[in-house]
Design a protein around this motif. Structure first.
Motif, mmCIF file in Angstrom:
data_model
loop_
_atom_site.group_PDB
_atom_site.id
_atom_site.type_symbol
_atom_site.label_atom_id
_atom_site.label_comp_id
_atom_site.label_asym_id
_atom_site.label_seq_id
_atom_site.Cartn_x
_atom_site.Cartn_y
_atom_site.Cartn_z
ATOM 1 N N ILE A 4 0.648 -1.155 -0.162
ATOM 2 C CA ILE A 4 -0.009 -0.476 -0.086
ATOM 3 C C ILE A 4 0.897 1.104 0.289
ATOM 4 C CG2 ILE A 4 -2.067 1.414 1.260
ATOM 5 C CD1 ILE A 4 -2.618 -0.916 2.577
ATOM 6 N N ALA A 5 0.557 1.890 -1.128
ATOM 7 C CA ALA A 5 1.206 3.294 -0.756
ATOM 8 C C ALA A 5 0.432 4.730 -0.864
ATOM 9 C CB ALA A 5 2.259 3.177 -2.494
ATOM 10 N N VAL A 6 0.584 4.744 -0.452
ATOM 11 C CA VAL A 6 -0.245 6.659 0.025
ATOM 12 C C VAL A 6 0.476 7.975 -0.675
ATOM 13 C CG1 VAL A 6 -1.268 7.869 1.904
ATOM 14 C CG2 VAL A 6 -1.577 5.176 2.229
ATOM 15 N N HIS A 7 0.040 8.947 -1.598
ATOM 16 C CA HIS A 7 0.581 9.648 -2.294
ATOM 17 C C HIS A 7 -0.058 10.985 -1.292
ATOM 18 C CE1 HIS A 7 -0.027 12.095 -5.920
ATOM 19 N NE2 HIS A 7 0.681 13.065 -5.241
ATOM 20 N N GLU A 8 0.507 11.988 -0.759
ATOM 21 C CA GLU A 8 -0.087 13.001 -0.283
ATOM 22 C C GLU A 8 0.312 14.423 -0.821
ATOM 23 O OE1 GLU A 8 -2.802 13.125 0.740
ATOM 24 O OE2 GLU A 8 -2.804 10.464 1.860
ATOM 25 N N ASP A 13 2.991 23.309 7.411
ATOM 26 C CA ASP A 13 2.253 23.066 8.473
ATOM 27 C C ASP A 13 0.991 21.844 8.398
ATOM 28 O OD1 ASP A 13 0.582 23.878 6.634
ATOM 29 O OD2 ASP A 13 -0.301 25.700 8.486
ATOM 30 N N GLY A 14 1.075 20.467 7.526
ATOM 31 C CA GLY A 14 1.311 19.099 7.284
ATOM 32 C C GLY A 14 -0.901 18.946 6.475
ATOM 33 N N VAL A 15 -1.278 20.946 5.943
ATOM 34 C CA VAL A 15 -2.345 20.768 6.224
ATOM 35 C C VAL A 15 -2.476 20.160 4.008
ATOM 36 C CG1 VAL A 15 -4.509 22.403 4.900
ATOM 37 C CG2 VAL A 15 -3.201 22.918 7.166
ATOM 38 N N PHE A 16 -3.763 19.464 3.753
ATOM 39 C CA PHE A 16 -3.817 19.056 3.116
ATOM 40 C C PHE A 16 -5.602 18.469 1.966
ATOM 41 C CE2 PHE A 16 -6.175 15.484 5.365
ATOM 42 C CZ PHE A 16 -6.541 14.783 4.778
ATOM 43 N N GLU A 17 -5.549 19.592 2.501
ATOM 44 C CA GLU A 17 -7.184 20.092 2.971
ATOM 45 C C GLU A 17 -7.714 20.388 1.014
ATOM 46 O OE1 GLU A 17 -11.256 21.542 4.515
ATOM 47 O OE2 GLU A 17 -9.056 22.389 4.677
ATOM 48 N N PHE A 143 4.201 14.956 -0.898
ATOM 49 C CA PHE A 143 4.515 15.998 -1.621
ATOM 50 C C PHE A 143 4.371 17.306 -0.974
ATOM 51 C CE2 PHE A 143 4.492 12.640 -4.516
ATOM 52 C CZ PHE A 143 5.055 12.532 -4.825
ATOM 53 N N VAL A 144 5.884 17.506 -0.200
ATOM 54 C CA VAL A 144 5.710 19.131 1.089
ATOM 55 C C VAL A 144 5.846 20.417 -0.274
ATOM 56 C CG1 VAL A 144 7.003 19.642 2.961
ATOM 57 C CG2 VAL A 144 6.969 16.599 2.558
ATOM 58 N N TYR A 145 5.318 20.841 0.028
ATOM 59 C CA TYR A 145 4.878 22.483 -0.578
ATOM 60 C C TYR A 145 5.679 23.435 0.587
ATOM 61 C CZ TYR A 145 2.607 20.513 -4.259
ATOM 62 O OH TYR A 145 2.283 19.859 -5.878
ATOM 63 N N PRO A 146 6.149 24.281 0.082
ATOM 64 C CA PRO A 146 6.760 25.701 0.317
ATOM 65 C C PRO A 146 6.191 26.750 1.215
ATOM 66 C CG PRO A 146 7.796 25.352 -2.016
ATOM 67 C CD PRO A 146 6.794 24.541 -1.887
ATOM 68 N N LEU A 147 4.835 26.067 1.710
ATOM 69 C CA LEU A 147 3.864 27.097 2.483
ATOM 70 C C LEU A 147 3.309 26.705 3.836
ATOM 71 C CD1 LEU A 147 1.705 28.734 1.173
ATOM 72 C CD2 LEU A 147 0.522 27.470 0.129
ATOM 73 N N VAL A 148 3.209 27.662 3.990
ATOM 74 C CA VAL A 148 2.819 27.327 5.351
ATOM 75 C C VAL A 148 0.699 28.091 4.893
ATOM 76 C CG1 VAL A 148 2.472 28.276 8.168
ATOM 77 C CG2 VAL A 148 4.555 27.905 6.739
ATOM 78 N N GLY A 150 -1.592 28.037 7.849
ATOM 79 C CA GLY A 150 -2.268 28.220 8.786
ATOM 80 C C GLY A 150 -3.815 27.502 9.621
ATOM 81 N N THR A 151 -4.708 27.548 8.230
ATOM 82 C CA THR A 151 -6.061 26.523 8.610
ATOM 83 C C THR A 151 -6.382 26.101 7.930
ATOM 84 O OG1 THR A 151 -6.873 28.173 7.450
ATOM 85 C CG2 THR A 151 -6.715 29.228 9.328
ATOM 86 N N GLY A 152 -6.733 25.070 7.971
ATOM 87 C CA GLY A 152 -6.873 23.762 7.322
ATOM 88 C C GLY A 152 -7.007 22.301 7.694
ATOM 89 N N ALA A 153 -7.871 21.617 7.056
ATOM 90 C CA ALA A 153 -7.653 19.789 7.782
ATOM 91 C C ALA A 153 -5.969 19.774 7.979
ATOM 92 C CB ALA A 153 -8.093 19.340 6.919
#
Length: 185
Positions: A4-8, A13-17, A143-148, A150-153
């Motif tokens: 099982i491979a997960v892609h996010e 700050d961890g927001v993926f929403e 896939f971590v984007y260079p952005l904070v 601040g809000t979101g899931a």
């Protein structure tokens, strides 16, 4: 068991929403190649109900001319983890789809065992957290984007169970995005 491979896609700050915010960074060709490798290694897709309901209208009408990922998303067997969606509703929503019922680690293991290759997961935060807690994620591609934002899931909100991971690979793309590949520690 099929891996099982997960892609996010996540912000710093961890927001993926609703990752529509990723558009501002463009789509790096190398990143596309890496995502293509993840999907090509997969023979099935596993999604939570909310992600399934967002992906179905977005992908079901796309063709290979619209997006090179369309044949994978539309032609591949899809399983939905949902206590409210049955097989007939899943198939009517998006071809080649079925319901696995509510979350059950044994049922997901059985589904993965049926798959000759890998199982691909995208989005589906609640499902991903449960899969990690039950030790079912073989590879976590962030896939971590260079952005904070601040809000979101957040993919891992306050109170998430501890999960120990081991960094196996990392890449940095010209658009500033980092690809971090983790396995279980």
């Amino acid at each position: 068991m099929g891996s099982i491979a997960v892609h996010e896609f996540v912000s710093l700050d961890g927001v993926f929403e609703d990752p529509s915010w990723t558009v501002d960074f463009g789509f790096d060709a190398e990143m596309g190649e890496d995502i293509g490798r993840i999907t090509r290694a997969s023979d099935a897709i596993l999604l939570g109900r909310r992600t399934f309901e967002m992906f179905a209208p977005a992908w079901s009408t796309r063709t290979a001319e619209d997006d090179p990922g369309a044949p994978f998303f539309n032609g591949t067997t899809k399983a939905v983890v949902s206590s409210t969606l049955d097989d007939a509703s899943a198939e009517a929503t998006w071809a080649n789809s079925r319901s696995l019922g509510g979350y059950d680690a044994d049922r997901i293991r059985a589904f993965a065992d049926e798959v000759p290759g890998g199982v691909y997961v995208s989005g589906s935060g609640s499902l991903v957290r449960a899969l990690l807690a039950d030790g079912l994620v073989d590879r976590l591609h962030l896939f971590v984007y260079p952005l904070v934002r601040g809000t979101g899931a957040r993919l891992f909100p306050e109170g998430s169970p501890e999960a120990r991971l081991r960094l196996r690979q990392y890449d940095a793309y010209a658009n500033g995005v980092l690809h971090l590949v983790y396995t279980r520690a």
